[in-house]
Scaffold this active site. Structure first.
Site, PDB file in Angstrom:
ATOM      1  N   ARG A 137      80.085  13.332 -10.690  1.00  0.00           N
ATOM      2  CA  ARG A 137      80.522  13.192  -9.285  1.00  0.00           C
ATOM      3  C   ARG A 137      81.501  14.296  -8.870  1.00  0.00           C
ATOM      4  O   ARG A 137      82.435  14.038  -8.119  1.00  0.00           O
ATOM      5  CB  ARG A 137      81.155  11.828  -9.030  1.00  0.00           C
ATOM      6  CG  ARG A 137      80.174  10.680  -9.027  1.00  0.00           C
ATOM      7  CD  ARG A 137      79.420  10.589  -7.692  1.00  0.00           C
ATOM      8  NE  ARG A 137      78.450   9.504  -7.730  1.00  0.00           N
ATOM      9  CZ  ARG A 137      78.658   8.304  -7.185  1.00  0.00           C
ATOM     10  NH1 ARG A 137      79.758   8.057  -6.529  1.00  0.00           N
ATOM     11  NH2 ARG A 137      77.734   7.379  -7.263  1.00  0.00           N
ATOM     12  N   ARG A 184      83.290  12.735  -2.068  1.00  0.00           N
ATOM     13  CA  ARG A 184      84.254  12.470  -0.992  1.00  0.00           C
ATOM     14  C   ARG A 184      85.679  12.904  -1.264  1.00  0.00           C
ATOM     15  O   ARG A 184      86.492  12.970  -0.347  1.00  0.00           O
ATOM     16  CB  ARG A 184      84.229  10.978  -0.638  1.00  0.00           C
ATOM     17  CG  ARG A 184      82.977  10.592   0.138  1.00  0.00           C
ATOM     18  CD  ARG A 184      82.800   9.091   0.148  1.00  0.00           C
ATOM     19  NE  ARG A 184      82.563   8.631  -1.221  1.00  0.00           N
ATOM     20  CZ  ARG A 184      82.318   7.384  -1.564  1.00  0.00           C
ATOM     21  NH1 ARG A 184      82.322   6.443  -0.642  1.00  0.00           N
ATOM     22  NH2 ARG A 184      82.097   7.056  -2.809  1.00  0.00           N
ATOM     23  N   ARG A 191      79.256  16.190   5.024  1.00  0.00           N
ATOM     24  CA  ARG A 191      78.630  14.861   5.041  1.00  0.00           C
ATOM     25  C   ARG A 191      78.619  14.270   6.455  1.00  0.00           C
ATOM     26  O   ARG A 191      77.689  13.559   6.836  1.00  0.00           O
ATOM     27  CB  ARG A 191      79.404  13.968   4.068  1.00  0.00           C
ATOM     28  CG  ARG A 191      78.949  12.527   3.953  1.00  0.00           C
ATOM     29  CD  ARG A 191      77.626  12.393   3.249  1.00  0.00           C
ATOM     30  NE  ARG A 191      77.185  11.009   3.326  1.00  0.00           N
ATOM     31  CZ  ARG A 191      76.554  10.483   4.380  1.00  0.00           C
ATOM     32  NH1 ARG A 191      76.273  11.241   5.424  1.00  0.00           N
ATOM     33  NH2 ARG A 191      76.177   9.224   4.365  1.00  0.00           N
ATOM     34  N   ASP A 194      70.842  11.461  -5.514  1.00  0.00           N
ATOM     35  CA  ASP A 194      71.280  10.144  -5.970  1.00  0.00           C
ATOM     36  C   ASP A 194      70.193   9.547  -6.860  1.00  0.00           C
ATOM     37  O   ASP A 194      69.018   9.901  -6.726  1.00  0.00           O
ATOM     38  CB  ASP A 194      71.544   9.202  -4.783  1.00  0.00           C
ATOM     39  CG  ASP A 194      72.398   8.012  -5.224  1.00  0.00           C
ATOM     40  OD1 ASP A 194      73.634   8.162  -5.282  1.00  0.00           O
ATOM     41  OD2 ASP A 194      71.828   6.961  -5.551  1.00  0.00           O
ATOM     42  N   TYR A 215      69.073  -2.191  -9.871  1.00  0.00           N
ATOM     43  CA  TYR A 215      69.293  -2.050  -8.422  1.00  0.00           C
ATOM     44  C   TYR A 215      68.093  -2.569  -7.630  1.00  0.00           C
ATOM     45  O   TYR A 215      68.245  -3.165  -6.564  1.00  0.00           O
ATOM     46  CB  TYR A 215      69.550  -0.577  -8.061  1.00  0.00           C
ATOM     47  CG  TYR A 215      70.955  -0.114  -8.361  1.00  0.00           C
ATOM     48  CD1 TYR A 215      72.023  -0.502  -7.553  1.00  0.00           C
ATOM     49  CD2 TYR A 215      71.227   0.698  -9.445  1.00  0.00           C
ATOM     50  CE1 TYR A 215      73.322  -0.083  -7.822  1.00  0.00           C
ATOM     51  CE2 TYR A 215      72.520   1.131  -9.726  1.00  0.00           C
ATOM     52  CZ  TYR A 215      73.563   0.731  -8.904  1.00  0.00           C
ATOM     53  OH  TYR A 215      74.840   1.140  -9.170  1.00  0.00           O
TER      54      TYR A 215
HETATM   55  O1  CP3 Z   1      78.308  15.408  -8.002  1.00  0.00           O
HETATM   56  C1  CP3 Z   1      77.446  14.654  -8.510  1.00  0.00           C
HETATM   57  O2  CP3 Z   1      77.675  13.955  -9.516  1.00  0.00           O
HETATM   58  C2  CP3 Z   1      76.038  14.677  -7.956  1.00  0.00           C
HETATM   59  C3  CP3 Z   1      75.672  13.624  -7.080  1.00  0.00           C
HETATM   60  C4  CP3 Z   1      75.518  12.173  -7.509  1.00  0.00           C
HETATM   61  C5  CP3 Z   1      75.682  11.122  -6.576  1.00  0.00           C
HETATM   62  N1  CP3 Z   1      75.311   9.946  -7.172  1.00  0.00           N
HETATM   63  C6  CP3 Z   1      76.148  11.305  -5.178  1.00  0.00           C
HETATM   64  C7  CP3 Z   1      76.649  10.145  -4.403  1.00  0.00           C
HETATM   65  C8  CP3 Z   1      75.109  11.589  -8.722  1.00  0.00           C
HETATM   66  C9  CP3 Z   1      74.844  12.236 -10.072  1.00  0.00           C
HETATM   67  C10 CP3 Z   1      74.968  10.185  -8.483  1.00  0.00           C
HETATM   68  C11 CP3 Z   1      74.488   9.224  -9.507  1.00  0.00           C
HETATM   69  C12 CP3 Z   1      74.524   7.791  -9.222  1.00  0.00           C
HETATM   70  N2  CP3 Z   1      74.286   7.153  -8.037  1.00  0.00           N
HETATM   71  C13 CP3 Z   1      74.715   6.791 -10.212  1.00  0.00           C
HETATM   72  C14 CP3 Z   1      74.898   7.044 -11.696  1.00  0.00           C
HETATM   73  C15 CP3 Z   1      76.289   7.450 -12.040  1.00  0.00           C
HETATM   74  C16 CP3 Z   1      77.271   6.329 -11.968  1.00  0.00           C
HETATM   75  O3  CP3 Z   1      78.126   6.408 -11.061  1.00  0.00           O
HETATM   76  O4  CP3 Z   1      77.195   5.424 -12.784  1.00  0.00           O
HETATM   77  C17 CP3 Z   1      74.656   5.539  -9.571  1.00  0.00           C
HETATM   78  C18 CP3 Z   1      74.832   4.186 -10.234  1.00  0.00           C
HETATM   79  C19 CP3 Z   1      74.369   5.778  -8.192  1.00  0.00           C
HETATM   80  C20 CP3 Z   1      74.143   4.765  -7.111  1.00  0.00           C
HETATM   81  C21 CP3 Z   1      75.112   4.920  -6.010  1.00  0.00           C
HETATM   82  N3  CP3 Z   1      75.094   5.938  -5.071  1.00  0.00           N
HETATM   83  C22 CP3 Z   1      76.197   4.065  -5.687  1.00  0.00           C
HETATM   84  C23 CP3 Z   1      76.575   2.806  -6.471  1.00  0.00           C
HETATM   85  C24 CP3 Z   1      76.825   4.600  -4.564  1.00  0.00           C
HETATM   86  C25 CP3 Z   1      77.953   3.979  -3.785  1.00  0.00           C
HETATM   87  C26 CP3 Z   1      79.239   4.107  -4.488  1.00  0.00           C
HETATM   88  C27 CP3 Z   1      80.043   5.202  -3.875  1.00  0.00           C
HETATM   89  O5  CP3 Z   1      80.617   6.004  -4.627  1.00  0.00           O
HETATM   90  O6  CP3 Z   1      80.103   5.206  -2.619  1.00  0.00           O
HETATM   91  C28 CP3 Z   1      76.149   5.800  -4.200  1.00  0.00           C
HETATM   92  C29 CP3 Z   1      76.483   6.709  -3.076  1.00  0.00           C
HETATM   93  C30 CP3 Z   1      76.800   8.118  -3.439  1.00  0.00           C
HETATM   94  N4  CP3 Z   1      76.085   8.901  -4.315  1.00  0.00           N
HETATM   95  C31 CP3 Z   1      77.868   8.901  -2.903  1.00  0.00           C
HETATM   96  C32 CP3 Z   1      77.783  10.174  -3.513  1.00  0.00           C
HETATM   97  C33 CP3 Z   1      78.667  11.363  -3.268  1.00  0.00           C
HETATM   98  C34 CP3 Z   1      78.886   8.435  -1.852  1.00  0.00           C
HETATM   99  C35 CP3 Z   1      78.243   8.249  -0.517  1.00  0.00           C
HETATM  100  C36 CP3 Z   1      78.633   9.243   0.578  1.00  0.00           C
HETATM  101  O7  CP3 Z   1      79.142  10.342   0.320  1.00  0.00           O
HETATM  102  O8  CP3 Z   1      78.375   8.922   1.749  1.00  0.00           O
END
Ligand code: CP3
Length: 348
Positions: A26, A30, A39, A76, A152
């Site tokens: 990540r 944000r 974004r 994602d 999920y």
């Molecule tokens: O920089 C990076 O790592 C690359 C991008 C990336 C995202 N999600 C962007 C994202 C990666 C590698 C992921 C993987 C991901 N997504 C996982 C596996 C890693 C982990 O955290 O265990 C999982 C379970 C998800 C599912 C997911 N996507 C969730 C649960 C959420 C909401 C939680 C949150 O942080 O808001 C997301 C949304 C998400 N994916 C965001 C980002 C930057 C935030 C949303 C936004 O910016 O509007």
């Protein structure tokens, strides 16, 4: 492999450097003001992921700021259920939502037929990111492991314990197995397309492996991940694969399979000392600073980073976190952590 492949890929191939390569799960997100600004130009998170110039830009942002050894393509894990035909959306402040699968008969609606078309913008973003990045910066593709995706898809969103998904496993293991079979094939496709587009390696996130009883881990988490790795290697024999089975505790030993995975990413709950003794002699280890240490910063972060480096820095190691960077993280702490890793000197 030539040195120009860069520190991250060289390390995965077995070379040791004075200090380990470093990147963060990540690392795009944000906590960066430039991410929030980009974004804000697209309401829907999935549409943002499917817009190559925006995905490329936010992939590069942390590389420009911190000069990390690897970039991870901005996307994602839930793009795979979306591409299979399940409804997926993200609600502000609530995280992901999916139109939950409540009956095995609904699996019939899911299909890999349109995956390559639906996810083509991600492959285009990978092509563009690869050509924009310095050669020595590795570009990682990624996917959710079949088990985490199935969680999920059945639960319909995030959950503390994924009780619905687990009930399904315990009551109807055969039908859960059919969903896993479909996901193994879809994830192999998605990763193979990413590598074909220029990803230098891939990471498989089994973020929810830790909710399973140990007896079930091999069947539902590890074995599907191995099928994915083997399927991907049929198409791309040499591609490095990092496995991240989160929160599995000492069962991490089961995932210590250098013939299948190139590196094992460990979460915050695993001791660096234990990993150095039990995992690292067999497989490259990636991890595992607590992301909350990045909130705290200062001496506490430095002490903990150095403790991990002292334990793992002498072997095959990639410095990372135990899970993703959280949104409240001050970017200056990330810069400081990179400096600590790059200035570390082994006492040995
Ligand atoms: O920089 C990076 O790592 C690359 C991008 C990336 C995202 N999600 C962007 C994202 C990666 C590698 C992921 C993987 C991901 N997504 C996982 C596996 C890693 C982990 O955290 O265990 C999982 C379970 C998800 C599912 C997911 N996507 C969730 C649960 C959420 C909401 C939680 C949150 O942080 O808001 C997301 C949304 C998400 N994916 C965001 C980002 C930057 C935030 C949303 C936004 O910016 O509007």
């Amino acid at each position: 492999m030539s040195l120009s492949a860069g520190k991250f890929l060289e390390t995965l191939a077995g070379t040791r450097f004075a200090t380990p390569p470093v990147w963060f799960m990540r690392q795009a997100g944000r906590y960066l003001p430039e991410y929030r600004a980009m974004r804000a130009t697209t309401a829907s998170f999935l549409e943002f992921c499917y817009t190559p110039d925006k995905a490329v830009e936010v992939t590069l942002q942390p590389i420009r700021r911190f000069g990390l050894d690897a970039a991870i393509i901005f996307s994602d894990i839930l793009v795979v259920p979306d591409a299979l035909g399940q409804k997926v959306w993200f609600e502000e402040g609530e995280g992901p939502k999916l139109e939950a699968l409540s009956d095995p008969s609904q699996f019939g609606r899911l299909s890999r037929a349109h995956l390559a078309d639906r996810l083509a913008p991600i492959y285009e973003a990978i092509r563009q990111a690869r050509s924009a990045l310095p050669r020595e910066t590795a570009l990682l593709g990624f996917a959710g492991a079949p088990f985490t995706l199935a969680c999920y898809m059945i639960e319909g969103g995030s959950s503390r314990d994924f009780a619905k998904a687990k009930q399904w496993i315990y009551q109807h293991p055969e039908s859960f197995g059919l969903l896993i079979d479909l996901l193994v094939e879809a994830v192999v496709d998605h990763l193979a397309y990413q590598v074909g587009a220029g990803a230098d390696g891939v990471q498989l996130f089994d973020s929810w492996a830790g909710i399973l009883p140990e007896e079930q881990l091999f069947h539902w988490s590890l074995h599907p991940m191995m099928r994915v790795a083997n399927g991907l290697r049929e198409r791309h024999p040499k591609v490095p694969i990092v496995a991240f089975p989160r929160a599995v505790g000492p069962a991490a030993l089961m995932y210590r399979r250098p013939d299948t995975f190139t590196a094992l990413s460990i979460d915050t709950g695993i001791g660096a000392h234990w990993a150095a003794k039990e995992l690292q002699p067999h497989i490259c280890v990636q991890g595992n600073l607590d992301p909350i240490m990045l909130l705290v910063g200062g001496k506490a972060m430095e002490r903990e980073a150095i403790r991990i480096l002292d334990k793992l820095g002498l072997g095959s190691f990639v410095f990372n976190l135990g899970h993703g960077i959280v949104p409240q993280t001050p970017p200056d702490n990330v810069a400081k952590l990179v400096e600590i890793v790059r200035n570390w000197k082994s006492g040995a």
